[in-house]
Design a protein around this motif. Structure first.
Motif, PDB file in Angstrom:
ATOM      1  N   THR A  88       0.839  -1.196   0.000  1.00 48.63           N
ATOM      2  CA  THR A  88       0.000   0.000   0.000  1.00 48.63           C
ATOM      3  C   THR A  88       0.877   1.251   0.000  1.00 48.63           C
ATOM      4  OG1 THR A  88      -0.120  -0.111   2.414  1.00 48.63           O
ATOM      5  CG2 THR A  88      -1.907  -1.146   1.191  1.00 48.63           C
ATOM      6  N   ALA A  89       0.285   2.365  -0.396  1.00 49.73           N
ATOM      7  CA  ALA A  89       1.038   3.622  -0.463  1.00 49.73           C
ATOM      8  C   ALA A  89       1.464   4.056   0.936  1.00 49.73           C
ATOM      9  CB  ALA A  89       0.184   4.705  -1.113  1.00 49.73           C
ATOM     10  N   GLU A  90       2.617   4.694   1.005  1.00 48.96           N
ATOM     11  CA  GLU A  90       3.137   5.154   2.294  1.00 48.96           C
ATOM     12  C   GLU A  90       2.165   6.139   2.942  1.00 48.96           C
ATOM     13  OE1 GLU A  90       7.217   7.140   4.157  1.00 48.96           O
ATOM     14  OE2 GLU A  90       7.146   6.476   2.054  1.00 48.96           O
ATOM     15  N   GLY A  91       1.936   5.948   4.232  1.00 44.37           N
ATOM     16  CA  GLY A  91       1.023   6.815   4.948  1.00 44.37           C
ATOM     17  C   GLY A  91      -0.434   6.445   4.822  1.00 44.37           C
ATOM     18  N   GLN A  92      -0.709   5.333   4.102  1.00 51.79           N
ATOM     19  CA  GLN A  92      -2.084   4.879   3.937  1.00 51.79           C
ATOM     20  C   GLN A  92      -2.343   3.654   4.810  1.00 51.79           C
ATOM     21  OE1 GLN A  92      -4.386   6.612   2.021  1.00 51.79           O
ATOM     22  NE2 GLN A  92      -2.687   8.071   1.919  1.00 51.79           N
ATOM     23  N   ILE A  93      -3.605   3.300   4.939  1.00 49.35           N
ATOM     24  CA  ILE A  93      -3.978   2.124   5.706  1.00 49.35           C
ATOM     25  C   ILE A  93      -3.314   0.882   5.106  1.00 49.35           C
ATOM     26  CG2 ILE A  93      -6.058   1.685   4.338  1.00 49.35           C
ATOM     27  CD1 ILE A  93      -7.447   0.913   7.004  1.00 49.35           C
ATOM     28  N   GLY A  94      -2.896  -0.058   5.968  1.00 51.16           N
ATOM     29  CA  GLY A  94      -2.244  -1.275   5.507  1.00 51.16           C
ATOM     30  C   GLY A  94      -3.236  -2.390   5.237  1.00 51.16           C
ATOM     31  N   TYR A  95      -2.760  -3.448   4.577  1.00 50.70           N
ATOM     32  CA  TYR A  95      -3.634  -4.568   4.224  1.00 50.70           C
ATOM     33  C   TYR A  95      -2.838  -5.855   4.265  1.00 50.70           C
ATOM     34  CZ  TYR A  95      -7.512  -6.936   1.845  1.00 50.70           C
ATOM     35  OH  TYR A  95      -8.566  -7.751   1.537  1.00 50.70           O
ATOM     36  N   GLY A  96      -3.471  -6.907   4.778  1.00 52.75           N
ATOM     37  CA  GLY A  96      -2.855  -8.232   4.828  1.00 52.75           C
ATOM     38  C   GLY A  96      -3.610  -9.194   3.944  1.00 52.75           C
ATOM     39  N   TYR A  97      -3.991 -10.352   4.480  1.00 51.39           N
ATOM     40  CA  TYR A  97      -4.804 -11.327   3.748  1.00 51.39           C
ATOM     41  C   TYR A  97      -6.250 -11.153   4.199  1.00 51.39           C
ATOM     42  CZ  TYR A  97      -0.222 -13.651   3.335  1.00 51.39           C
ATOM     43  OH  TYR A  97       1.104 -13.955   3.134  1.00 51.39           O
ATOM     44  N   GLN A  98      -6.943 -10.202   3.568  1.00 49.38           N
ATOM     45  CA  GLN A  98      -8.347  -9.907   3.876  1.00 49.38           C
ATOM     46  C   GLN A  98      -8.535  -9.144   5.182  1.00 49.38           C
ATOM     47  OE1 GLN A  98     -10.755 -11.048   1.346  1.00 49.38           O
ATOM     48  NE2 GLN A  98      -8.746 -11.261   0.402  1.00 49.38           N
ATOM     49  N   TRP A  99      -7.483  -8.668   5.795  1.00 48.70           N
ATOM     50  CA  TRP A  99      -7.572  -7.854   7.011  1.00 48.70           C
ATOM     51  C   TRP A  99      -6.910  -6.503   6.769  1.00 48.70           C
ATOM     52  CZ3 TRP A  99     -10.316  -9.097  11.299  1.00 48.70           C
ATOM     53  CH2 TRP A  99     -10.691 -10.440  11.466  1.00 48.70           C
ATOM     54  N   TRP A 100      -7.478  -5.452   7.365  1.00 48.25           N
ATOM     55  CA  TRP A 100      -6.929  -4.107   7.277  1.00 48.25           C
ATOM     56  C   TRP A 100      -6.132  -3.796   8.531  1.00 48.25           C
ATOM     57  CZ3 TRP A 100      -7.779  -1.393   2.790  1.00 48.25           C
ATOM     58  CH2 TRP A 100      -8.820  -1.843   1.972  1.00 48.25           C
ATOM     59  N   ILE A 101      -5.052  -3.047   8.368  1.00 42.75           N
ATOM     60  CA  ILE A 101      -4.205  -2.648   9.491  1.00 42.75           C
ATOM     61  C   ILE A 101      -4.180  -1.106   9.517  1.00 42.75           C
ATOM     62  CG2 ILE A 101      -1.901  -2.713  10.507  1.00 42.75           C
ATOM     63  CD1 ILE A 101      -3.016  -5.418   8.076  1.00 42.75           C
ATOM     64  N   PRO A 102      -4.764  -0.496  10.572  1.00 41.26           N
ATOM     65  CA  PRO A 102      -4.845   0.970  10.610  1.00 41.26           C
ATOM     66  C   PRO A 102      -3.470   1.633  10.596  1.00 41.26           C
ATOM     67  CG  PRO A 102      -6.225  -0.028  12.319  1.00 41.26           C
ATOM     68  CD  PRO A 102      -5.365  -1.123  11.749  1.00 41.26           C
ATOM     69  N   GLN A 103      -3.445   2.887  10.157  1.00 44.33           N
ATOM     70  CA  GLN A 103      -2.209   3.660  10.217  1.00 44.33           C
ATOM     71  C   GLN A 103      -1.761   3.778  11.677  1.00 44.33           C
ATOM     72  OE1 GLN A 103      -4.233   6.771   7.459  1.00 44.33           O
ATOM     73  NE2 GLN A 103      -2.071   7.357   7.578  1.00 44.33           N
ATOM     74  N   GLY A 104      -0.467   3.617  11.898  1.00 44.21           N
ATOM     75  CA  GLY A 104       0.074   3.722  13.247  1.00 44.21           C
ATOM     76  C   GLY A 104      -0.366   2.607  14.169  1.00 44.21           C
ATOM     77  N   ALA A 105      -0.697   1.453  13.597  1.00 45.27           N
ATOM     78  CA  ALA A 105      -1.213   0.339  14.398  1.00 45.27           C
ATOM     79  C   ALA A 105      -0.181  -0.152  15.401  1.00 45.27           C
ATOM     80  CB  ALA A 105      -1.633  -0.808  13.488  1.00 45.27           C
TER      81      ALA A 105
END
Length: 214
Positions: free
Chosen positions: A140-157
């Motif tokens: 994902t783009a730098e500074g954007q929300i992250g993504y795994g295998y069907q799960w989202w990882i918030p910024q600054g998680a």
């Protein structure tokens, strides 16, 4: 695949119309030929990719997704209510969405991931898969929300903070450090407006910190 739910001419709404007329989601998926970039060069979330995963699973196992989910997940977990699946004209359950559960049962799914795949005293999902699937592995783009295998990882998680996020503002938020799971069902037509998702995550974090004491 244009996934603007509020645009009547988007691909997601064309898909909806095809299914309303009794079409098959596999056929609609196979009809998509255009690409916006070279495969593997850019990440972009689109729900139809998740349906492709379902097609692969069905092809590899020779079984329906509903049967597999019931045997491997639903029955071992002992949910309060049987799930309701949205299906296409051939009776094939969606994988990109359409799994209808009560909010409490969605929370149980989150609790199972909070507990590294364990629930009711048994390992339902392998712990190594839990770790891999909830890590921000997508480019994902730098500074954007992250993504795994069907799960989202918030910024600054923080370690062990991740979530499922659905259309119209539905979430299963997990914060392992606080020991908190928050499940919400919603019908927010403004879910894609600027700042709405960030605000929701901020609220979850405040609740989690208050409950978990961090």
């Amino acid at each position: 695949f244009d996934e603007d739910y509020l645009d009547p001419d988007s691909d997601i709404n064309k898909m909806g119309r095809a299914l309303a007329l009794g079409g098959e989601l596999d056929d609609f998926t196979a009809s998509l030929k255009d690409t916006f970039t070279t495969p593997g060069s850019q990440w972009q979330y689109v729900s139809i990719d998740t349906h492709v995963i379902g097609m692969v699973v069905r092809g590899a196992t020779g079984r329906s997704v509903t049967d597999l989910l019931s045997e491997k997940i639903i029955t071992p977990m002992g949910l309060e209510h049987a799930p309701y699946y949205v299906t296409d004209g051939a009776g094939v359950a969606f994988v990109l969405g359409g799994l209808n559960l009560t909010t409490r049962d969605y929370a149980r799914m989150g609790q199972m991931f909070l507990q590294n795949g364990r629930y009711n005293g048994q390992q339902i999902v392998p712990a190594d898969w839990i770790a891999a699937s909830t890590a921000p592995s997508a480019p994902t783009a730098e500074g954007q929300i992250g993504y795994g295998y069907q799960w989202w990882i918030p910024q600054g998680a923080t370690e062990g903070e991740f979530m499922a996020r659905g259309v119209y503002g539905q979430y299963i938020y997990i914060n392992r450090a606080d020991g908190v799971v928050i499940a919400t069902n919603a019908a927010d037509r403004k879910f894609r407006e600027a700042g709405v998702s960030d605000q929701n995550i901020a609220i979850f974090r405040q609740i989690s910190a208050a409950l978990g004491g961090t």
